[in-house]
Design a protein around this motif. Structure first.
Motif, PDB file in Angstrom:
ATOM      1  N   TRP A  61       0.834  -1.214   0.000  1.00 15.75           N
ATOM      2  CA  TRP A  61       0.000   0.000   0.000  1.00 15.75           C
ATOM      3  C   TRP A  61       0.862   1.253   0.000  1.00 15.75           C
ATOM      4  O   TRP A  61       0.571   2.208  -0.725  1.00 15.75           O
ATOM      5  N   ASP A  64       2.400   1.777  -3.502  1.00 17.85           N
ATOM      6  CA  ASP A  64       1.419   2.217  -4.496  1.00 17.85           C
ATOM      7  C   ASP A  64       0.780   3.565  -4.157  1.00 17.85           C
ATOM      8  O   ASP A  64       0.050   4.121  -4.977  1.00 17.85           O
ATOM      9  N   THR A  68      -1.522   5.953  -6.725  1.00 20.49           N
ATOM     10  CA  THR A  68      -2.973   5.832  -6.613  1.00 20.49           C
ATOM     11  C   THR A  68      -3.643   7.032  -5.955  1.00 20.49           C
ATOM     12  O   THR A  68      -4.864   7.099  -5.912  1.00 20.49           O
ATOM     13  N   THR A  69      -2.872   7.946  -5.438  1.00 22.72           N
ATOM     14  CA  THR A  69      -3.445   9.093  -4.732  1.00 22.72           C
ATOM     15  C   THR A  69      -3.217  10.371  -5.526  1.00 22.72           C
ATOM     16  O   THR A  69      -2.164  10.557  -6.130  1.00 22.72           O
TER      17      THR A  69
END
Length: 193
Positions: A61, A64, A68-69
């Motif tokens: 997490w 990534d 992804t943000t």
């Protein structure tokens, strides 16, 4: 000598606020986070199902997260964490003074609230100027005392008399931190008092 040290400690305790609550809250939050991380790591080592997310999932997490943000979200999260850090630093390093001050006494530790000093100075200046109770207001700051006088319309006031009375009152208290006074007579008078 020991009594003097004890008196100083008592005065400091009464004039400064405790930082126990923010320290306890920060320690409790960090303890919960570290215990959760230890539990997740232990479950991962035992090859058991994770409680929320295992170390491998958390690492993935984190890897990534930038992709992804939204960059504005990362910036906002960084600013939020920075503000929390500054608040914690400020509560830990700040003076933490209460609106109280120690007065000189040979027999005991005397701590007086600033509102009490303001009321006494207002009363003294009111009596020196021969005014009604509502015509004088006083505020006590960190190192200053500000007296605002509203005179009776048509009756002249002697500023020096009020200033001398205020300075005499403050000198009688002999506070641990020197207070400077400023007396201000407003242009607007009070009718019929």
């Amino acid at each position: 000598m020991k009594e003097d040290r004890t008196t100083k400690r008592l005065i400091r305790r009464e004039t400064h606020s405790s930082r126990a609550l923010p320290a306890t809250v920060a320690a409790a939050v960090l303890t919960v986070v570290f215990l959760w991380l230890a539990l997740e790591s232990t479950l991962w080592l035992l090859k058991d199902k994770p409680l929320l997310a295992g170390p491998a999932q958390m690492l993935g997490w984190l890897k990534d997260l930038p992709a992804t943000t939204v960059p504005a979200g990362l910036t906002a999260a960084g600013i939020g964490l920075g503000i929390v850090g500054l608040l914690l630093l400020g509560s830990g390093v700040g003076a933490g003074r209460r609106s109280r001050r120690a007065l000189a006494s040979d027999r005991s530790a005397v701590v007086v609230d600033d509102d009490v000093i303001a009321a006494a100075v207002s009363s003294t200046s009111r009596l020196a100027a021969n005014l009604a109770p509502g015509q004088v207001t006083t505020t006590v700051g960190g190192r200053s005392v500000r007296v605002h006088v509203r005179p009776t319309s048509g009756v002249p006031l002697e500023l020096e008399t009020i200033t001398t009375a205020v300075d005499g009152e403050l000198a009688a208290y002999a506070p641990n931190r020197r207070l400077t006074s400023s007396v201000r007579v407003t242009n607007q008078g009070v009718v019929g008092q």
